[in-house]
Design an enzyme around this catalytic site. Sequence first.
Site, short mmCIF file in Angstrom:
data_model
loop_
_atom_site.label_atom_id
_atom_site.label_comp_id
_atom_site.label_asym_id
_atom_site.label_seq_id
_atom_site.Cartn_x
_atom_site.Cartn_y
_atom_site.Cartn_z
N ARG A 322 0.87 -1.19 0.00
CA ARG A 322 0.00 0.00 0.00
C ARG A 322 0.90 1.23 0.00
NH1 ARG A 322 -2.74 3.32 3.87
NH2 ARG A 322 -4.86 3.85 3.24
N SER A 391 -12.96 -3.97 -0.69
CA SER A 391 -13.37 -3.56 0.65
C SER A 391 -14.89 -3.42 0.74
CB SER A 391 -12.73 -2.22 1.02
OG SER A 391 -11.33 -2.33 1.03
N LYS A 420 -7.83 5.00 9.15
CA LYS A 420 -9.17 5.40 8.70
C LYS A 420 -9.88 6.08 9.88
CE LYS A 420 -9.08 3.15 4.63
NZ LYS A 420 -9.35 3.70 3.30
#
Length: 493
Positions: A322, A391, A420
């Site tokens: 990522r 997701s 998040k």
Amino acid sequence: MQITESFAQMMANVKEKEPVVQAITNFVTVNDCANIILAAGASPTMAHEVDEVAEVAAVVQALVMNMGTMEDVEAMLVAGRAANAADVPVILDPVAVGATALRRNSGKKLLEQMRFSVIRGNASEIKHLAMGSGSTRGVDAAQEDKITEANYKKFGAMARDLARKTGAVIAISGVIDIIASKDRVFAVRNGDVMMSRITGSGCMLTALLGACCGGNPNHILEATVCAVTWMGVSGEIAREKTDAQHAGTLTFRTHLIDAISLVDAEAVMERAKVEELFLPEKATKESMKLYAITDRSWLGERTLHDVTEEILAAGATFLQIREKELDEASFLEEAKDLAALAKKYRVPFVVNDNIEIAKKCGADGVHVGQTDIIGKDMRALIGPDMILGISADTVEAAQKAQESGADYIGVGAVFHTDTKKDAQCLSNDSLLAICKAVHIPVVAIGGINEENVLQLKGSGIDGVSVISALYAKKQPGEATKRLLHKVEEMLEQ
């Protein structure tokens, strides 16, 4: 080194060591099996009485079991346990294993009670062992299970999965033969159609596997590929000689055994049509157990490569890269490096949000968010073989992801997380509802660590996805081991 380069040594070892091969085989082909073992340079013993098989199995160099007829299953169990205790290679031919309840139960019992070095069968037989399904037509593979140029890589992936499950090398016989260990897969295109028109060519190959493995007990994969190729090349030579005589199947059978005894390693290597397959890893429930996502912000003076390798070596089962800050060139270089690492540790590797990088670096797939799939056919963009992770945070989103071709779903956040900050936390009841609504693996994400992971027990998830719980640790390998232990405890029923 190409695997074919090992054939000369594999064949020489059989002839020099003259391994004794115990063959508990069916009465239809017992003579052919004994002759093929002798032709290879080994020595057969066909001992199959239950009162003596253990004594014999403990002193031979290989044990072959053939389920063609079912009167010797108890002898197979006794002999197999003795061979395992003596570290003697055991080769199983699960003839028509899915055809009847007797064969299904016997095959299950054999797999449960002993270790096999090699399992060889046709596509239907291996499909039954791998998936609990697969048609049968007597002892032959069903038409729908035939291996073709269009599907042989899928059979390769199935064989690799079964090899990982059983610890055995898996050999599937067909127009294209497939041989797989837990980390290497080969396709062999040698042989002749006339081999399917005589009784016992498959049994003879299994017996030849016994000879090759008995002569090369520390190189089972190489010995298996050698035996399959040796048999295929001999079939081609036998057909040529049979046609030259304008003869039929009985003559072919004689020429086949002759060819096994007469062909030399140089001819086998010259005629070998062996392809190594480099197959993508798959997303499975087992691979979801501990899913690591990279984060370079925690690295300090260490490299992403070194930290990630420590995490993979300690037992992480899935890897995602990522990157939000790197330029494309640097991202691609880093992704290629991690793709190679993942392959080394045999874990699936996906790229977050970037299909082009995923394709260029050799990743197994991509992971995208719900917003990334709006108006897009992600499955069409990446093709049928790459992993697609999506997701989701609701039942509806999870079902939509599954319908979009997802191989797994990342669900969260389940705890508060700095990654998040605005995400709403999902309860275990919500997780369970999502898991029940789909049939693909589900991995939970968001603020998970070794202190709170046991709170997810009973949620139905297949594993956890973490970032800081591993990458923020001074000893990421030790953190991985501890978390994996907690995850396994959490997953217990």
